[in-house]
Design a protein around this motif. Structure first.
Motif, PDB file in Angstrom:
ATOM      1  N   ASN A  82      -1.638  -5.709  -2.646  1.00  0.00           N
ATOM      2  CA  ASN A  82      -1.872  -4.756  -2.397  1.00  0.00           C
ATOM      3  C   ASN A  82      -0.681  -3.912  -1.711  1.00  0.00           C
ATOM      4  O   ASN A  82       0.335  -4.402  -1.307  1.00  0.00           O
ATOM      5  N   THR A  83      -0.479  -2.564  -1.992  1.00  0.00           N
ATOM      6  CA  THR A  83       0.773  -1.708  -1.696  1.00  0.00           C
ATOM      7  C   THR A  83      -0.135  -0.627  -0.792  1.00  0.00           C
ATOM      8  O   THR A  83      -0.762   0.217  -1.267  1.00  0.00           O
ATOM      9  N   LEU A  84       0.456  -0.242   0.609  1.00  0.00           N
ATOM     10  CA  LEU A  84      -0.221   0.697   1.367  1.00  0.00           C
ATOM     11  C   LEU A  84       0.789   1.784   1.869  1.00  0.00           C
ATOM     12  O   LEU A  84       1.942   1.148   2.175  1.00  0.00           O
ATOM     13  N   LYS A  85       0.799   3.074   1.778  1.00  0.00           N
ATOM     14  CA  LYS A  85       1.610   4.035   1.970  1.00  0.00           C
ATOM     15  C   LYS A  85       0.991   4.945   2.939  1.00  0.00           C
ATOM     16  O   LYS A  85      -0.138   5.517   2.725  1.00  0.00           O
ATOM     17  N   SER A  86       1.623   5.315   4.136  1.00  0.00           N
ATOM     18  CA  SER A  86       1.397   6.250   5.078  1.00  0.00           C
ATOM     19  C   SER A  86       2.355   6.945   5.728  1.00  0.00           C
ATOM     20  O   SER A  86       3.395   6.425   5.855  1.00  0.00           O
ATOM     21  N   LYS A  87       1.878   8.215   6.534  1.00  0.00           N
ATOM     22  CA  LYS A  87       2.662   8.689   7.310  1.00  0.00           C
ATOM     23  C   LYS A  87       2.838   7.896   8.563  1.00  0.00           C
ATOM     24  O   LYS A  87       4.085   7.817   9.247  1.00  0.00           O
ATOM     25  N   SER A  88       1.930   7.140   9.180  1.00  0.00           N
ATOM     26  CA  SER A  88       1.962   6.618  10.349  1.00  0.00           C
ATOM     27  C   SER A  88       0.969   5.747  10.304  1.00  0.00           C
ATOM     28  O   SER A  88       0.055   5.616   9.468  1.00  0.00           O
ATOM     29  N   GLY A  89       1.114   4.790  11.462  1.00  0.00           N
ATOM     30  CA  GLY A  89       0.227   3.376  11.301  1.00  0.00           C
ATOM     31  C   GLY A  89       0.486   2.592  12.343  1.00  0.00           C
ATOM     32  O   GLY A  89       1.588   2.769  13.036  1.00  0.00           O
ATOM     33  N   LYS A  90      -0.414   1.527  12.708  1.00  0.00           N
ATOM     34  CA  LYS A  90      -0.486   0.810  13.672  1.00  0.00           C
ATOM     35  C   LYS A  90      -0.597  -0.838  13.149  1.00  0.00           C
ATOM     36  O   LYS A  90      -1.435  -0.798  12.300  1.00  0.00           O
ATOM     37  N   TYR A  91       0.146  -1.676  13.822  1.00  0.00           N
ATOM     38  CA  TYR A  91      -0.161  -3.182  13.434  1.00  0.00           C
ATOM     39  C   TYR A  91      -0.511  -3.692  14.652  1.00  0.00           C
ATOM     40  O   TYR A  91       0.178  -3.916  15.548  1.00  0.00           O
ATOM     41  N   PHE A  92      -1.784  -4.378  14.719  1.00  0.00           N
ATOM     42  CA  PHE A  92      -2.241  -5.250  15.607  1.00  0.00           C
ATOM     43  C   PHE A  92      -2.078  -6.715  15.635  1.00  0.00           C
ATOM     44  O   PHE A  92      -2.643  -7.347  14.457  1.00  0.00           O
ATOM     45  N   VAL A  93      -1.042  -7.536  16.177  1.00  0.00           N
ATOM     46  CA  VAL A  93      -0.787  -8.666  15.758  1.00  0.00           C
ATOM     47  C   VAL A  93      -1.860  -9.685  15.926  1.00  0.00           C
ATOM     48  O   VAL A  93      -2.057 -10.580  15.149  1.00  0.00           O
ATOM     49  N   GLN A  94      -2.580  -9.670  16.986  1.00  0.00           N
ATOM     50  CA  GLN A  94      -3.691 -10.736  17.163  1.00  0.00           C
ATOM     51  C   GLN A  94      -4.728 -10.574  16.079  1.00  0.00           C
ATOM     52  O   GLN A  94      -5.031 -11.756  15.761  1.00  0.00           O
ATOM     53  N   SER A  95      -5.147  -9.411  15.641  1.00  0.00           N
ATOM     54  CA  SER A  95      -6.325  -9.382  14.642  1.00  0.00           C
ATOM     55  C   SER A  95      -5.585  -9.205  13.366  1.00  0.00           C
ATOM     56  O   SER A  95      -6.488  -9.128  12.348  1.00  0.00           O
ATOM     57  N   LYS A  96      -4.316  -9.135  12.957  1.00  0.00           N
ATOM     58  CA  LYS A  96      -3.513  -9.081  11.633  1.00  0.00           C
ATOM     59  C   LYS A  96      -4.316  -7.792  11.363  1.00  0.00           C
ATOM     60  O   LYS A  96      -4.669  -8.091   9.908  1.00  0.00           O
TER      61      LYS A  96
END
Length: 556
Positions: free
Chosen positions: A146-160
């Motif tokens: 998968n390739t994901l493209k966006s202007k903004s985003g968050k990554y939650f480490v614990q829940s991956k």
């Protein structure tokens, strides 16, 4: 100074460390050179060459660093790498780290790597306390296929989990997801969309405003304003399930399937559809107040059965309906145990205690065949095989019925109205004869080998008997009431279906009303993203038994 071992902040912070402050101080573990020129960088110690920094489980490597011991703050330059165990690694040209807030900032060719994904962007922030990384400078995430493209985003480490609240596009070799609200779990490849969203696969397009999609197995669960559009079919329903590998779809509650080629609409509260892209021999199973609506010229035919099957390619489609089948059109209605209809042959078979009403004519028999004309899209002819019986209520008498029976009946239609009927073998008839002033002349009763009737404006115009004729015309007063019914006569006028709503049994109407009530209640509830499914929460990337496990659909 080379390989400076365990350089602890500065001389001014020793006392604070000995007294064990709650906030841990940044430790510079290694550096080739150290410079504390307060004129050049006030309040900072400059570390140069193979700089290694530690703080509360975070490791920072860089070419050069400014450390502000009073603020417990560091600025890192050149080949910056921030590492937190085996959970994430962050590379950039420049970074800052606040030991007080445990907040990192990185910019310049940013590269964030987790066990399952990589993110490239210009600038990123990492909140270590809350274990969240976020960016607002456009980013590209590569997660296996998968390739994901966006202007903004968050990554939650614990829940991956990656979370996006602006436009995001997910692509792989089999699907493309476009939405403005997405939760993407990197280990499982599960995507949760909220708000207007489209998922494009080979041969179909999915639209939903609240749903789940498994990018590994190409399955989905869709909950709000959802549709699945194929080449010639559109599926709608309150709850949709989709499986690309099986070419299977399932819909629950307020289901609508539109066949754009055959001008057909199927409705109900439960449906399953299988597709074969090669042979185009699709199949649909429909239950729970099921109805198939077929456009016929300027009219529509409504057909209901407890269970309806639609199979075959568009040009050779077969409809089968079972158990208490009922159908209605403005000029025709009927009932039977089951129906078999094919659009290629234009043949419709009514099987099991069939009764057909065409305007004022009632026909019964063991089996009925209705034959259409595909060019004119009108009824062409009718066959009633075995125990054929035609009844027409005499409109001028109080309780009279014109009746004709025989072994078989063959009829012809003109403009979808019965225009001619032939009854053959062991035929009998009772017919009320009137003069031009609509005065009853008598009641004709006859037996013969064949009867031909000409019908105009839904009324019998002429009756002609052939071969071995036995005929008597009785004055009404000389013809007893009990003799005015042929053997086997049954008038089923009280069963006649006079509207499209009349095709549904009461018990199915009750189910329908209950589902509508529940749907209206649900529509008033707060619109929130769907709950995360157990298969997402319990996914274990290290467990081979779960690695490729598909979403399990729950049958109602």
């Amino acid at each position: 100074m080379k390989k400076l071992a365990l350089y602890i902040i500065s001389l001014f912070s020793c006392f604070a460390l000995l007294n064990a402050q709650e906030t841990k101080k940044i430790i510079v573990e290694n550096s080739d050179f150290v410079d504390r020129n307060q004129d050049e960088i006030p309040g900072a110690t400059v570390f140069t060459g193979n700089v290694k920094v530690l703080h509360n489980g975070v490791k920072i490597n860089c070419n050069k660093a400014y450390y502000f011991d009073q603020e417990n703050y560091i600025k890192a330059f050149g080949n910056v790498r921030i590492n937190q165990g085996d959970s994430i690694t962050l590379n950039s040209r420049y970074a800052e780290y606040d030991g007080q807030k445990e907040l990192a900032f990185a910019t310049g060719d940013v590269y964030l790597r987790s066990p399952e994904s990589t993110l490239t962007t210009d600038t990123i922030y990492f909140d270590k306390k809350n274990q969240v990384a976020f960016y607002n400078s456009y980013g590209t995430i590569v997660n296996k296929e998968n390739t994901l493209k966006s202007k903004s985003g968050k990554y939650f480490v614990q829940s991956k989990k990656y979370q996006f609240n602006t436009k995001v596009v997910v692509t792989n070799s089999k699907a493309k997801i476009e939405t403005n609200h997405l939760d993407f779990y990197e280990d499982s490849g599960h995507a949760y969309v909220f708000g207007p969203s489209t998922i494009t696969n080979e041969g179909n397009v999915i639209y939903t405003e609240n749903g789940f999609y498994d990018t590994k197995n190409n399955t989905g669960k869709l909950l709000k304003n959802s549709t699945i559009t194929y080449d010639n079919k559109i599926i709608e329903g309150d709850d949709l399930y989709y499986d690309q590998s099986r070419n299977f779809s399932r819909a629950v509650n307020n289901v609508k399937i539109t066949d754009t080629i055959n001008n057909m609409v199927a409705k109900g509260h439960y449906a399953e559809m299988w597709r074969d892209p090669v042979t185009r021999k699709d199949s649909i199973i429909l239950t729970k107040r099921a109805v198939v609506i077929t456009k016929v010229e300027d009219d529509s035919l409504y057909m209901h059965g407890k269970k309806i099957l639609v199979t075959g390619p568009p040009e050779d489609r077969t409809i089968r309906a079972f158990n208490n089948v009922r159908f209605y059109k403005t000029d025709m209605s009927g009932k039977c145990d089951s129906i078999h209809s094919n659009n290629k042959t234009a043949l419709t078979q009514l099987i099991g205690n069939p009764v057909l009403w065409n305007n004022e004519n009632q026909m019964t028999g063991d089996v009925m065949h209705l034959i259409g004309n595909n060019q004119t899209e009108q009824l062409d002819s009718l066959k009633v095989l075995n125990n054929a019986f035609l009844v027409q209520k005499d409109t001028l008498s109080q309780n009279g019925y014109n009746q004709m029976k025989g072994q078989n009946l063959f009829g012809k239609f003109r403009d979808n109205k019965l225009s001619e009927v032939d009854l053959v073998k062991n035929t009998e008839s009772i017919y009320y004869i009137y003069n031009d002033d609509n005065e009853l002349i008598g009641i004709d009763k006859k037996k013969c080998s064949k009867i031909n009737m000409q019908i105009s404006n839904n009324q019998i115009e002429t009756v002609t008997a052939f071969d071995k004729i036995e005929s008597n015309l009785y004055p009404e007063s000389e013809f007893p009431e009990n003799a005015r019914r042929l053997r086997g006569f049954i008038w089923r006028g009280d069963e006649r279906i006079t509207s499209k709503e009349g095709i549904f049994p009461e018990e199915e109407n009750l189910i329908h009303e209950q589902i509508l009530i529940e749907s209206r209640k649900k529509a008033l509830e707060e619109d929130v993203p769907m709950e995360v499914l157990p298969e997402t929460l319990e996914y274990d990337k290290n467990n081979p038994d779960n690695k490729d496990k598909k979403t399990v659909e729950k049958q109602p």
